[in-house]
Design a protein around this motif. Structure first.
Motif, PDB file in Angstrom:
ATOM      1  N   LEU A   7       1.148  -1.301  -0.104  1.00 18.77           N
ATOM      2  CA  LEU A   7       0.056  -0.143   0.042  1.00 18.77           C
ATOM      3  C   LEU A   7       0.981   1.189   0.084  1.00 18.77           C
ATOM      4  CD1 LEU A   7      -3.007   0.805   0.629  1.00 18.77           C
ATOM      5  CD2 LEU A   7      -2.462   1.058   2.779  1.00 18.77           C
ATOM      6  N   TYR A   8       0.248   2.067  -0.820  1.00 19.17           N
ATOM      7  CA  TYR A   8       1.497   3.177  -1.072  1.00 19.17           C
ATOM      8  C   TYR A   8       0.395   4.696  -0.404  1.00 19.17           C
ATOM      9  CZ  TYR A   8       3.853   0.566  -4.890  1.00 19.17           C
ATOM     10  OH  TYR A   8       4.722   0.225  -5.298  1.00 19.17           O
ATOM     11  N   TYR A  63      -3.009   4.546  -1.356  1.00 17.01           N
ATOM     12  CA  TYR A  63      -3.523   4.323  -1.915  1.00 17.01           C
ATOM     13  C   TYR A  63      -2.572   2.786  -2.875  1.00 17.01           C
ATOM     14  CZ  TYR A  63      -4.351   8.842  -3.291  1.00 17.01           C
ATOM     15  OH  TYR A  63      -4.903  10.644  -3.402  1.00 17.01           O
ATOM     16  N   PRO A  64      -3.308   2.273  -3.298  1.00 17.46           N
ATOM     17  CA  PRO A  64      -2.733   1.021  -4.477  1.00 17.46           C
ATOM     18  C   PRO A  64      -1.550   0.950  -4.950  1.00 17.46           C
ATOM     19  CG  PRO A  64      -4.933   1.309  -5.839  1.00 17.46           C
ATOM     20  CD  PRO A  64      -5.044   2.641  -4.550  1.00 17.46           C
ATOM     21  N   ASP A  65      -1.326   1.956  -5.420  1.00 16.34           N
ATOM     22  CA  ASP A  65      -0.358   1.768  -6.807  1.00 16.34           C
ATOM     23  C   ASP A  65       0.570   3.152  -6.903  1.00 16.34           C
ATOM     24  OD1 ASP A  65      -1.310   3.788  -9.544  1.00 16.34           O
ATOM     25  OD2 ASP A  65      -2.708   3.382  -7.848  1.00 16.34           O
ATOM     26  N   ARG A  78       1.137  23.899   1.097  1.00 18.68           N
ATOM     27  CA  ARG A  78       0.848  24.230   1.419  1.00 18.68           C
ATOM     28  C   ARG A  78       1.694  23.275   3.297  1.00 18.68           C
ATOM     29  NH1 ARG A  78      -4.823  22.196   2.301  1.00 18.68           N
ATOM     30  NH2 ARG A  78      -3.897  20.489   0.565  1.00 18.68           N
ATOM     31  N   PHE A  79       3.015  22.718   3.136  1.00 18.99           N
ATOM     32  CA  PHE A  79       3.094  21.447   3.950  1.00 18.99           C
ATOM     33  C   PHE A  79       4.910  22.410   3.454  1.00 18.99           C
ATOM     34  CE2 PHE A  79      -0.467  19.388   2.285  1.00 18.99           C
ATOM     35  CZ  PHE A  79      -1.138  19.732   3.461  1.00 18.99           C
ATOM     36  N   ASP A  80       6.114  21.439   4.849  1.00 19.50           N
ATOM     37  CA  ASP A  80       6.658  22.038   4.824  1.00 19.50           C
ATOM     38  C   ASP A  80       7.476  20.229   3.728  1.00 19.50           C
ATOM     39  OD1 ASP A  80       7.197  24.132   6.415  1.00 19.50           O
ATOM     40  OD2 ASP A  80       6.725  22.763   7.968  1.00 19.50           O
ATOM     41  N   GLY A  81       7.302  18.955   3.709  1.00 14.53           N
ATOM     42  CA  GLY A  81       6.971  18.060   2.704  1.00 14.53           C
ATOM     43  C   GLY A  81       6.473  17.816   2.584  1.00 14.53           C
ATOM     44  N   VAL A  82       6.826  16.623   1.524  1.00 15.52           N
ATOM     45  CA  VAL A  82       5.785  15.596   1.091  1.00 15.52           C
ATOM     46  C   VAL A  82       6.218  13.945   0.644  1.00 15.52           C
ATOM     47  CG1 VAL A  82       3.674  14.892  -0.553  1.00 15.52           C
ATOM     48  CG2 VAL A  82       4.618  17.499   0.060  1.00 15.52           C
ATOM     49  N   LYS A  83       6.195  13.463   1.332  1.00 17.00           N
ATOM     50  CA  LYS A  83       6.088  11.913   0.933  1.00 17.00           C
ATOM     51  C   LYS A  83       5.869  10.580   0.948  1.00 17.00           C
ATOM     52  CE  LYS A  83       7.410  10.414   5.571  1.00 17.00           C
ATOM     53  NZ  LYS A  83       8.827  10.383   6.637  1.00 17.00           N
ATOM     54  N   VAL A  84       5.988  10.262  -0.204  1.00 11.74           N
ATOM     55  CA  VAL A  84       5.339   8.481  -0.336  1.00 11.74           C
ATOM     56  C   VAL A  84       6.031   7.314   0.321  1.00 11.74           C
ATOM     57  CG1 VAL A  84       4.197   7.161  -2.217  1.00 11.74           C
ATOM     58  CG2 VAL A  84       4.293   9.415  -2.439  1.00 11.74           C
ATOM     59  N   ILE A  85       5.290   6.414   1.397  1.00 10.96           N
ATOM     60  CA  ILE A  85       5.588   6.163   1.657  1.00 10.96           C
ATOM     61  C   ILE A  85       5.211   4.087   1.479  1.00 10.96           C
ATOM     62  CG2 ILE A  85       6.430   3.881   3.667  1.00 10.96           C
ATOM     63  CD1 ILE A  85       6.463   7.330   5.169  1.00 10.96           C
ATOM     64  N   ARG A  86       6.016   3.063   0.815  1.00 12.07           N
ATOM     65  CA  ARG A  86       5.512   1.907   0.573  1.00 12.07           C
ATOM     66  C   ARG A  86       5.023   0.946   1.596  1.00 12.07           C
ATOM     67  NH1 ARG A  86       8.961  -1.237  -3.653  1.00 12.07           N
ATOM     68  NH2 ARG A  86       9.186  -2.329  -2.398  1.00 12.07           N
ATOM     69  N   ASP A  87       4.642   0.831   1.656  1.00 12.82           N
ATOM     70  CA  ASP A  87       4.692  -0.450   2.803  1.00 12.82           C
ATOM     71  C   ASP A  87       4.030  -1.581   2.902  1.00 12.82           C
ATOM     72  OD1 ASP A  87       3.562  -0.877   5.998  1.00 12.82           O
ATOM     73  OD2 ASP A  87       2.056   0.159   6.463  1.00 12.82           O
ATOM     74  N   THR A  91       3.771 -14.616   7.909  1.00  8.83           N
ATOM     75  CA  THR A  91       4.725 -14.082   8.323  1.00  8.83           C
ATOM     76  C   THR A  91       4.890 -13.479   9.505  1.00  8.83           C
ATOM     77  OG1 THR A  91       6.522 -12.516   7.405  1.00  8.83           O
ATOM     78  CG2 THR A  91       6.756 -14.920   6.820  1.00  8.83           C
ATOM     79  N   GLY A  92       3.554 -12.129   9.128  1.00 10.06           N
ATOM     80  CA  GLY A  92       3.624 -11.511  10.189  1.00 10.06           C
ATOM     81  C   GLY A  92       4.470  -9.775   9.804  1.00 10.06           C
ATOM     82  N   ASP A  93       5.461  -9.761   8.869  1.00  3.42           N
ATOM     83  CA  ASP A  93       6.888  -8.908   8.775  1.00  3.42           C
ATOM     84  C   ASP A  93       6.142  -7.904   7.810  1.00  3.42           C
ATOM     85  OD1 ASP A  93       8.612 -10.401  10.152  1.00  3.42           O
ATOM     86  OD2 ASP A  93       9.056 -11.524   8.460  1.00  3.42           O
ATOM     87  N   GLY A  94       6.391  -6.834   7.870  1.00  4.56           N
ATOM     88  CA  GLY A  94       5.916  -5.557   7.534  1.00  4.56           C
ATOM     89  C   GLY A  94       7.546  -4.794   6.649  1.00  4.56           C
ATOM     90  N   LYS A  95       7.565  -4.240   6.104  1.00  5.39           N
ATOM     91  CA  LYS A  95       8.324  -3.444   5.419  1.00  5.39           C
ATOM     92  C   LYS A  95       8.201  -1.440   5.238  1.00  5.39           C
ATOM     93  CE  LYS A  95      12.862  -3.950   3.433  1.00  5.39           C
ATOM     94  NZ  LYS A  95      12.911  -5.157   1.930  1.00  5.39           N
ATOM     95  N   GLU A  96       8.493  -0.750   5.485  1.00  4.88           N
ATOM     96  CA  GLU A  96       8.390   0.495   4.344  1.00  4.88           C
ATOM     97  C   GLU A  96      10.004   0.918   4.009  1.00  4.88           C
ATOM     98  OE1 GLU A  96       7.282   2.831   7.745  1.00  4.88           O
ATOM     99  OE2 GLU A  96       4.867   1.955   7.857  1.00  4.88           O
ATOM    100  N   ILE A  97       9.617   1.480   2.810  1.00  3.87           N
ATOM    101  CA  ILE A  97       9.799   2.026   2.083  1.00  3.87           C
ATOM    102  C   ILE A  97      10.031   3.909   1.363  1.00  3.87           C
ATOM    103  CG2 ILE A  97      11.904   1.812  -0.084  1.00  3.87           C
ATOM    104  CD1 ILE A  97      11.554  -0.878   0.257  1.00  3.87           C
TER     105      ILE A  97
END
Length: 75
Positions: free
Chosen positions: A5-6, A22-24, A40-49, A55-61
């Motif tokens: 998920l993004y 978002y899904p993509d 309006r913002f000091d910064g914006v970023k997109v993280i792929r979760d 396994t129950g493992d999560g990863k964010e990039i």
């Protein structure tokens, strides 16, 4: 199978907040660019979760980030 998920995050007053998900990748980056252009913002970023239910493992990039200053290329 891992699920991705993004998340679009916005930075204002030193606080990161999830604006939307978002899904993509393409849609999320397009929205992030629009938000960044609004100034309006000091910064914006997109993280792929990514989450693997087996396994129950999560990863964010971080896949897009306007809060970092561009680096100069070394000669």
């Amino acid at each position: 199978m891992a699920q991705s998920l993004y998340e679009v995050h916005t930075l204002k007053g030193g606080q990161w907040v999830i604006d939307s998900t978002y899904p993509d990748r393409e849609s999320s980056i397009e929205v992030a660019k629009q938000l960044h252009g609004e100034k309006r913002f000091d910064g914006v970023k997109v993280i792929r979760d990514t989450f693997d239910p087996k396994t129950g493992d999560g990863k964010e990039i971080v896949v897009y980030d306007t809060s970092k200053a561009p680096r100069e290329k070394s000669a």
